[in-house]
Write an enzyme that holds these catalytic residues in place. Structure first.
Site, PDB file in Angstrom:
ATOM      1  N   ASP A  14       0.810  -1.223   0.000  1.00 59.44           N
ATOM      2  CA  ASP A  14       0.000   0.000   0.000  1.00 59.44           C
ATOM      3  C   ASP A  14       0.841   1.271   0.000  1.00 59.44           C
ATOM      4  OD1 ASP A  14      -2.965  -1.067   0.533  1.00 59.44           O
ATOM      5  OD2 ASP A  14      -1.541  -2.270   1.665  1.00 59.44           O
ATOM      6  N   ARG A  95       3.046   5.093  17.267  1.00 65.38           N
ATOM      7  CA  ARG A  95       2.699   6.234  16.397  1.00 65.38           C
ATOM      8  C   ARG A  95       3.444   7.504  16.775  1.00 65.38           C
ATOM      9  NH1 ARG A  95       1.953   2.522  13.030  1.00 65.38           N
ATOM     10  NH2 ARG A  95       0.046   1.309  13.290  1.00 65.38           N
ATOM     11  N   ASP A 124      -5.401   4.943  14.244  1.00 61.79           N
ATOM     12  CA  ASP A 124      -4.049   5.356  13.874  1.00 61.79           C
ATOM     13  C   ASP A 124      -4.014   6.665  13.085  1.00 61.79           C
ATOM     14  OD1 ASP A 124      -2.629   3.389  15.225  1.00 61.79           O
ATOM     15  OD2 ASP A 124      -2.940   1.934  13.630  1.00 61.79           O
ATOM     16  N   SER A 175      -4.930  -7.744   8.732  1.00 64.44           N
ATOM     17  CA  SER A 175      -4.230  -6.479   8.828  1.00 64.44           C
ATOM     18  C   SER A 175      -3.384  -6.545  10.090  1.00 64.44           C
ATOM     19  CB  SER A 175      -5.234  -5.338   8.909  1.00 64.44           C
ATOM     20  OG  SER A 175      -4.565  -4.170   9.329  1.00 64.44           O
TER      21      SER A 175
HETATM   22  N1  ARG Z   1      -6.728  -1.503  17.490  1.00 62.40           N
HETATM   23  C1  ARG Z   1      -5.377  -1.285  17.834  1.00 62.40           C
HETATM   24  C2  ARG Z   1      -5.125   0.156  18.165  1.00 62.40           C
HETATM   25  O1  ARG Z   1      -5.909   0.983  17.816  1.00 62.40           O
HETATM   26  C3  ARG Z   1      -4.390  -1.803  16.813  1.00 62.40           C
HETATM   27  C4  ARG Z   1      -4.485  -1.257  15.447  1.00 62.40           C
HETATM   28  C5  ARG Z   1      -3.321  -1.763  14.669  1.00 62.40           C
HETATM   29  N2  ARG Z   1      -3.511  -1.862  13.283  1.00 62.40           N
HETATM   30  C6  ARG Z   1      -3.685  -3.013  12.604  1.00 62.40           C
HETATM   31  N3  ARG Z   1      -3.621  -2.969  11.320  1.00 62.40           N
HETATM   32  N4  ARG Z   1      -3.892  -4.148  13.197  1.00 62.40           N
HETATM   33  O2  ARG Z   1      -4.141   0.488  18.789  1.00 62.40           O
END
Ligand code: ARG
Length: 402
Positions: A14, A95, A124, A175
């Site tokens: 991506d 992040r 995110d 994912s």
């Molecule tokens: N739900 C978790 C958070 O908001 C993890 C998100 C991570 N992304 C993924 N593609 N699994 O921190």
């Protein structure tokens, strides 16, 4: 001068497509930024070269593993950060460190805009953009998946059409986001919340079902931070890595929850965080021994609020900074050893010792040597229960009068 955009680049399909996609849609030059937070996989040099091959005018790469462990994971450990009492903030912690590097790269290369590969449905995007706004109020944000209609199918077609040096055939059903603090897996058949996770979901942990023999570890903490494992000095990064390995082999730190996202969606998430969960369990118990009762009770509330702020993308906020100061102050005496048994999916504390312990054997013992004056307890209880007793007598009096 041509406008410049820095892009948070993972090396995957991506974001590789996003380089050309953003350039075509905006006319800007794209600078790829890859940050190693211990996600494993390809080397930074391989990722750097791919970014350039996909059309980036510059590629900025940073090994941020020690920085991430020391400045992001350790504060989370001090806070015993578990969102909804379960999730050790794996993605939420990475992040802000990525944001720091994005903003540094934007400054270095004179970019006006920062870009990331997040969708418009998750946490995110908020964490990236709130962080960028805070550290670089003049910077703009753009998310090609959300703002420039870059769907997965279009990405695959684009990569094949432009012959990008990236594998497009093997479609991972999940994912995944991972770093040294843990791993997050979502989507695919996990979206049916009755479906149990299959074996292929996991990578950091072995199944706890048929574990190897129990593994005993002694974790030494200094002011809330692990400084040695079994007497061997470690950096924060090494402590996490080594415990990921040892606790992971025992199937420790598997988490399966439906979680409240900031954007209002409930989502099903599988996490693996063997090192983080073992460290938090050990750290909590050392706090039980060394932190005064009222400070400990209040810290729990502060830690929970800290965790929610970090989950919600408020890492660089004033309130988070103030809570850091409180948490830091509570860690002054959180030093000593915790002995743990790692076995069959559980990290169990079996011993604790500390020079700054508040545990007083002579106060606690029921044997000879008891220094606690039991005769004082009666008067204490009379007064401690007095307010409720008076209220109860009033209740009866009023009820009879009715
Ligand atoms: N739900 C978790 C958070 O908001 C993890 C998100 C991570 N992304 C993924 N593609 N699994 O921190």
């Amino acid at each position: 001068m041509t406008d410049r955009i820095v892009l948070a680049y993972s090396g995957g399909l991506d974001t590789s497509v996003a380089i050309g996609w953003i350039a075509e849609a905006t006319g800007a030059e794209v600078i790829a930024v890859a940050v190693d937070v211990g996600q494993g996989g390809e080397s930074l040099e391989t990722i750097r070269q791919r970014a350039l091959d996909c059309g980036a005018v510059e590629a900025y790469v940073a090994d941020a593993r020690d920085e991430f462990a020391a400045e992001y994971c350790m504060p989370a450990l001090k806070a015993n950060a578990l969102y909804m009492d379960a999730y050790p903030l794996v993605s939420a912690l990475s992040r802000p460190v990525i944001v720091k590097h994005l903003v540094a790269a934007a400054r270095q290369f004179g970019a006006t805009t920062v870009s990331h590969g997040c969708t418009g449905k998750g946490n995110d995007q908020v964490r990236f953009e709130v962080g960028i706004q805070t550290l670089g109020p003049d910077l703009k944000c753009i998310a090609p998946v959300r703002d420039l209609a870059l769907t997965r199918d279009k990405a695959i077609a684009y990569a094949e059409d432009k012959n990008l040096p990236i594998v497009t055939t093997k479609k991972n059903p999940f994912s995944i986001d991972q770093n040294v603090w843990g791993r997050a897996v979502e989507t695919g058949f996990l979206e049916d919340i009755w479906n149990g996770p299959t074996k292929d979901v996991y990578d950091y942990t072995a199944s706890p079902e048929f574990p190897p023999v129990a593994d005993e570890v002694v974790i030494t903490f200094k002011e809330g931070i692990p400084v040695a494992l079994d007497g061997n000095p470690v950096t924060p990064l090494q402590a996490i890595q080594q415990l990921n390995h040892r606790a992971g082999a025992q199937g420790i730190g598997r988490i399966d929850i439906v979680e409240d996202r900031l954007v209002g969606i409930k989502s099903r998430e599988i996490y693996e965080a063997p090192g983080a969960m073992a460290l938090i369990a050990a750290h909590k118990e050392l706090e039980n021994v060394t932190v005064e009762r009222e400070q400990a009770r209040f810290k729990k509330t502060v830690g929970q609020r800290w965790t929610e702020l970090v989950y919600d993308g408020q890492w660089f906020s004033p309130l988070k900074r103030s809570l850091d100061t409180f948490i830091e102050d509570t860690q002054q005496y959180v030093s000593g050893d915790i002995r743990m048994e790692l076995h069959g999916g559980r990290a169990t504390v079996t011993g604790r010792r500390s020079d700054s312990s508040l545990y007083d054997f002579n106060l606690a013992t029921y044997d000879t040597g008891d220094a606690f004056d039991q005769s004082s307890a009666r008067g204490f209880i009379d007064i401690f229960g007095l307010a409720a007793k008076v209220a109860s007598e009033r209740d009866e009096r009023v009820a009879v009068a009715k």
